[in-house]
Design a protein around this motif. Structure first.
Motif, PDB file in Angstrom:
ATOM      1  N   GLY A   1       0.849  -0.747   0.137  1.00  0.00           N
ATOM      2  CA  GLY A   1       0.167  -0.251  -0.071  1.00  0.00           C
ATOM      3  C   GLY A   1       0.547   0.999   0.261  1.00  0.00           C
ATOM      4  N   ARG A   2       1.883   1.467   0.666  1.00  0.00           N
ATOM      5  CA  ARG A   2       2.602   2.379   0.541  1.00  0.00           C
ATOM      6  C   ARG A   2       3.443   2.887  -0.581  1.00  0.00           C
ATOM      7  N   ARG A   3       3.196   2.252  -1.106  1.00  0.00           N
ATOM      8  CA  ARG A   3       4.546   1.997  -2.864  1.00  0.00           C
ATOM      9  C   ARG A   3       3.161   2.313  -3.245  1.00  0.00           C
ATOM     10  N   ARG A   4       2.356   2.036  -3.613  1.00  0.00           N
ATOM     11  CA  ARG A   4       1.291   2.624  -4.184  1.00  0.00           C
ATOM     12  C   ARG A   4       0.645   3.687  -3.846  1.00  0.00           C
ATOM     13  N   ALA A   5       0.776   4.477  -2.591  1.00  0.00           N
ATOM     14  CA  ALA A   5       0.376   5.785  -2.411  1.00  0.00           C
ATOM     15  C   ALA A   5       1.835   6.788  -2.760  1.00  0.00           C
ATOM     16  N   VAL A   6       2.790   6.020  -3.323  1.00  0.00           N
ATOM     17  CA  VAL A   6       4.008   6.820  -3.120  1.00  0.00           C
ATOM     18  C   VAL A   6       4.018   6.985  -4.845  1.00  0.00           C
ATOM     19  N   LEU A   7       3.206   6.203  -5.574  1.00  0.00           N
ATOM     20  CA  LEU A   7       3.134   6.137  -7.166  1.00  0.00           C
ATOM     21  C   LEU A   7       2.242   7.386  -7.247  1.00  0.00           C
ATOM     22  N   ARG A   8       0.953   6.882  -6.435  1.00  0.00           N
ATOM     23  CA  ARG A   8      -0.751   7.831  -6.617  1.00  0.00           C
ATOM     24  C   ARG A   8       0.257   9.195  -6.170  1.00  0.00           C
ATOM     25  N   HIS A   9       0.584   9.471  -5.427  1.00  0.00           N
ATOM     26  CA  HIS A   9       1.261  10.834  -5.276  1.00  0.00           C
ATOM     27  C   HIS A   9       2.062  11.991  -6.321  1.00  0.00           C
ATOM     28  N   LEU A  10       3.044  10.437  -6.889  1.00  0.00           N
ATOM     29  CA  LEU A  10       4.362  10.837  -7.895  1.00  0.00           C
ATOM     30  C   LEU A  10       3.869  11.659  -8.579  1.00  0.00           C
ATOM     31  N   GLU A  11       2.266  10.193  -8.960  1.00  0.00           N
ATOM     32  CA  GLU A  11       1.818  10.850 -10.762  1.00  0.00           C
ATOM     33  C   GLU A  11       0.855  12.047 -10.584  1.00  0.00           C
ATOM     34  N   HIS A  12       0.159  12.144  -9.615  1.00  0.00           N
ATOM     35  CA  HIS A  12      -0.318  13.483  -8.935  1.00  0.00           C
ATOM     36  C   HIS A  12       0.218  14.716  -8.757  1.00  0.00           C
TER      37      HIS A  12
END
Length: 135
Positions: free
Chosen positions: A31-42
């Motif tokens: 989940g934390r890696r998914r959160a990292v990717l979502r934030h960087l994509e945003h």
């Protein structure tokens, strides 16, 4: 200790160096890696490590005014495990001198899987839109 991906299991296919589906699923399993990717994509660019830590912590439900100890747990996890794993896979770049993190082009297939909407949900979304139009 950093979770590393052995060279023989790096997940790169022999043709063109693309990420394997197994590696993509492994990267998205936390989940934390998914959160990292979502934030960087945003953000569409570089963010500082502390900004990334705060965004992940807030996504996990910590209050924006959480204690330093709460944020430290997230920071350590990102620093020791999640960011190095994404960096080793070539999905993000961590500039230790500037303390910034950004996505690379290798992130594109990972983001496609992350943002995938299953057909069952697409039908649900489509039916909701259609019902609003017909009203």
């Amino acid at each position: 200790m950093v979770n590393s991906i052995p060279e023989s299991e790096s997940g790169k296919s022999s043709a063109g160096g693309e990420l394997s589906e197994d590696l993509i699923f492994d990267l998205l399993s936390a989940g934390r890696r998914r959160a990292v990717l979502r934030h960087l994509e945003h953000e569409l660019g570089e963010v500082t490590f502390s900004e990334l830590t705060e965004a992940v912590a807030i996504e996990e439900g910590l209050p924006a005014d959480g204690t330093p100890d709460d944020y430290k747990k997230v920071y350590v996890s990102l620093y020791q495990t999640h960011v190095p794993k994404l960096e080793q896979a070539g999905v993000l770049r961590y500039d230790r001198d500037e303390n910034t993190v950004s996505l690379t082009q290798e992130a594109d297939p990972v983001l496609a899987y992350l943002n995938f909407t299953p057909p069952s949900k697409r039908r649900t979304i489509a039916s909701k839109i259609a019902s609003r139009i017909t009203k």
